[in-house]
Scaffold this motif. Structure first.
Motif, PDB file in Angstrom:
ATOM      1  N   ARG A  50      -2.178 -27.295  95.722  1.00 21.13           N
ATOM      2  CA  ARG A  50      -1.596 -28.276  96.668  1.00 21.13           C
ATOM      3  C   ARG A  50      -0.975 -27.541  97.855  1.00 21.13           C
ATOM      4  O   ARG A  50       0.037 -26.859  97.721  1.00 21.13           O
ATOM      5  N   PHE A  60     -16.448 -35.351 100.951  1.00 21.67           N
ATOM      6  CA  PHE A  60     -15.086 -35.693 101.343  1.00 21.67           C
ATOM      7  C   PHE A  60     -14.858 -37.090 100.779  1.00 21.67           C
ATOM      8  O   PHE A  60     -15.527 -38.031 101.187  1.00 21.67           O
ATOM      9  N   LYS A  69     -13.197 -35.249  93.441  1.00 24.58           N
ATOM     10  CA  LYS A  69     -12.885 -35.764  94.784  1.00 24.58           C
ATOM     11  C   LYS A  69     -12.811 -34.566  95.745  1.00 24.58           C
ATOM     12  O   LYS A  69     -12.295 -33.512  95.368  1.00 24.58           O
ATOM     13  N   HIS A  70     -13.348 -34.706  96.934  1.00 18.14           N
ATOM     14  CA  HIS A  70     -13.373 -33.628  97.929  1.00 18.14           C
ATOM     15  C   HIS A  70     -14.247 -32.446  97.483  1.00 18.14           C
ATOM     16  O   HIS A  70     -14.088 -31.323  97.985  1.00 18.14           O
ATOM     17  N   ARG A  74     -13.245 -26.287  96.308  1.00 20.33           N
ATOM     18  CA  ARG A  74     -11.829 -25.918  96.228  1.00 20.33           C
ATOM     19  C   ARG A  74     -11.379 -25.627  94.806  1.00 20.33           C
ATOM     20  O   ARG A  74     -10.243 -25.209  94.603  1.00 20.33           O
ATOM     21  N   HIS A 147      -8.998 -28.341 105.041  1.00 20.56           N
ATOM     22  CA  HIS A 147      -7.910 -29.298 104.814  1.00 20.56           C
ATOM     23  C   HIS A 147      -6.555 -28.609 105.052  1.00 20.56           C
ATOM     24  O   HIS A 147      -5.782 -28.370 104.124  1.00 20.56           O
ATOM     25  N   LYS A 171      -7.869 -45.005 107.365  1.00 20.70           N
ATOM     26  CA  LYS A 171      -8.096 -45.127 105.917  1.00 20.70           C
ATOM     27  C   LYS A 171      -6.966 -45.875 105.213  1.00 20.70           C
ATOM     28  O   LYS A 171      -7.086 -46.213 104.043  1.00 20.70           O
ATOM     29  N   ASP A 192      -3.397 -41.738 107.580  1.00 20.63           N
ATOM     30  CA  ASP A 192      -4.607 -41.155 106.980  1.00 20.63           C
ATOM     31  C   ASP A 192      -5.781 -41.586 107.862  1.00 20.63           C
ATOM     32  O   ASP A 192      -6.307 -42.691 107.716  1.00 20.63           O
ATOM     33  N   TRP A 244      -3.382 -36.392 108.300  1.00 18.78           N
ATOM     34  CA  TRP A 244      -2.871 -36.999 107.051  1.00 18.78           C
ATOM     35  C   TRP A 244      -1.425 -36.599 106.766  1.00 18.78           C
ATOM     36  O   TRP A 244      -1.064 -35.419 106.876  1.00 18.78           O
ATOM     37  N   GLU A 266      -6.933 -31.512 109.969  1.00 18.87           N
ATOM     38  CA  GLU A 266      -8.050 -30.999 109.186  1.00 18.87           C
ATOM     39  C   GLU A 266      -9.370 -31.147 109.937  1.00 18.87           C
ATOM     40  O   GLU A 266      -9.925 -32.238 110.006  1.00 18.87           O
TER      41      GLU A 266
END
Ligand code: TA6
Length: 295
Positions: A50, A60, A69-70, A74, A147, A171, A192, A244, A266
């Motif tokens: 994080r 994404f 997710k994403h 990562r 990100h 979003k 977002d 975001w 990002e």
């Protein structure tokens, strides 16, 4: 967990974990933090870190439920390409990390790929460049994003510039399209947004500046380039910019005490997936430059 620490002669420092090729630290010679890393970040070789600069690829969001997710980049272990890590004559320090398909990624996403991540540190800038290669004559579609979590001493006293007149997908409101009216965006509450490439002041170079309460500012500049080849059928895409901050109401538990110290700016290719990279490669480059008040 293994990480690499780059130190520039000026005293600026950058740290990158092999896990996710996640940059987790970027400080200037005076020790000032430019990148936000959560106190609650988990380093267990499984959970995405994080904060820092997570690398989002090949999706994404969470359309493909076979992968996280994403995307998976990562939370995979990247390799350090030691032969290509160097200090250049002008003092710039550079490292290269790579990630290729593996039996695990092929289960989630059935394509061969190569990712190369170049991280370059100078006295007042950090550059992170992600090169995506599709080695085969096979069409696949991807989204990608760097990100970047920037550290701000005070969210309330910070502003984001460079997005005026750009169209964005909100979003927080089912992705409805709006146009940015503000030159100086002050964030209060959840934001977002996907600012769409080549709208407003965003062009082949997408540039956004975060001004801090101290008067110092951090500029993120992003570009996209590609290796010339005969199989690329479309135009070289220009970068989108995602902005975001979750605000207090929807902040995930690990950011509840800290969302006021971060702004995510990002750069990426996310407003429409890239399908034209066939047996070719392209590079998304972000350059983070720090400008001290009065300099
Ligand atoms: O890039 C913005 C965003 O996609 C937000 O919608 C929010 O979900 C955020 O990233 C963080 O996602 P993460 O999966 O890292 O918690």
């Amino acid at each position: 967990m293994p990480k690499v620490r780059l130190t520039h002669a000026s005293g600026s420092v950058c740290e990158i974990y092999h896990f996710g090729a996640t940059v987790t630290k970027y400080t200037l010679g005076n020790g000032e933090d430019i990148i936000f890393l959560s106190k609650h970040a988990v380093f267990d070789n499984a959970t995405p870190i994080r904060g820092g600069i997570p690398v989002v690829f090949p999706q994404f969001g969470h359309n493909n439920k076979n992968m996280p997710k994403h995307g998976f980049a990562r939370n995979r272990e990247w390799k350090l390409d030691e032969k290509r890590c160097c200090v250049q004559r002008d003092g710039l320090v550079e490292i290269v990390m790579t990630l290729n398909e593996s039996p695990e990624t092929l289960k989630m996403w059935p394509f061969e790929f190569q990712l190369e991540y170049n991280v370059r540190l100078t006295a007042y800038s950090l550059q992170t460049a992600l090169t995506i290669t599709n080695p085969k004559l096979v069409e696949w579609s991807f989204e990608t994003l760097l990100h970047t979590y920037l550290y701000v001493p005070s969210l309330e006293k910070s502003s984001v510039n460079g997005l005026k007149d750009a169209k964005y997908l909100d979003k927080t409101d089912d992705g409805v399209e709006r146009e940015e009216r503000q030159s100086d965006i002050h964030i209060s509450g959840e934001v977002d947004r996907v600012y769409k490439a080549s709208t407003g002041m965003l062009g082949a170079v997408a540039c956004t500046t975060v001004k801090k309460s101290s008067g110092d500012s951090v500029r993120i500049e992003a570009t996209c380039s590609r290796a010339a080849n005969n199989t690329w059928t479309g135009l070289t895409p220009s970068p989108d910019i995602v902005l975001w901050n979750p605000g207090s109401m929807v902040a995930p538990p690990d950011l509840r005490e800290e969302f006021e110290h971060m702004i995510c700016v990002e750069p990426g290719l996310v407003s429409s997936p890239v399908t034209t990279l066939i047996q070719g490669r392209m590079t998304l480059t972000q350059t983070i430059t720090c400008q001290k008040q009065g300099e």
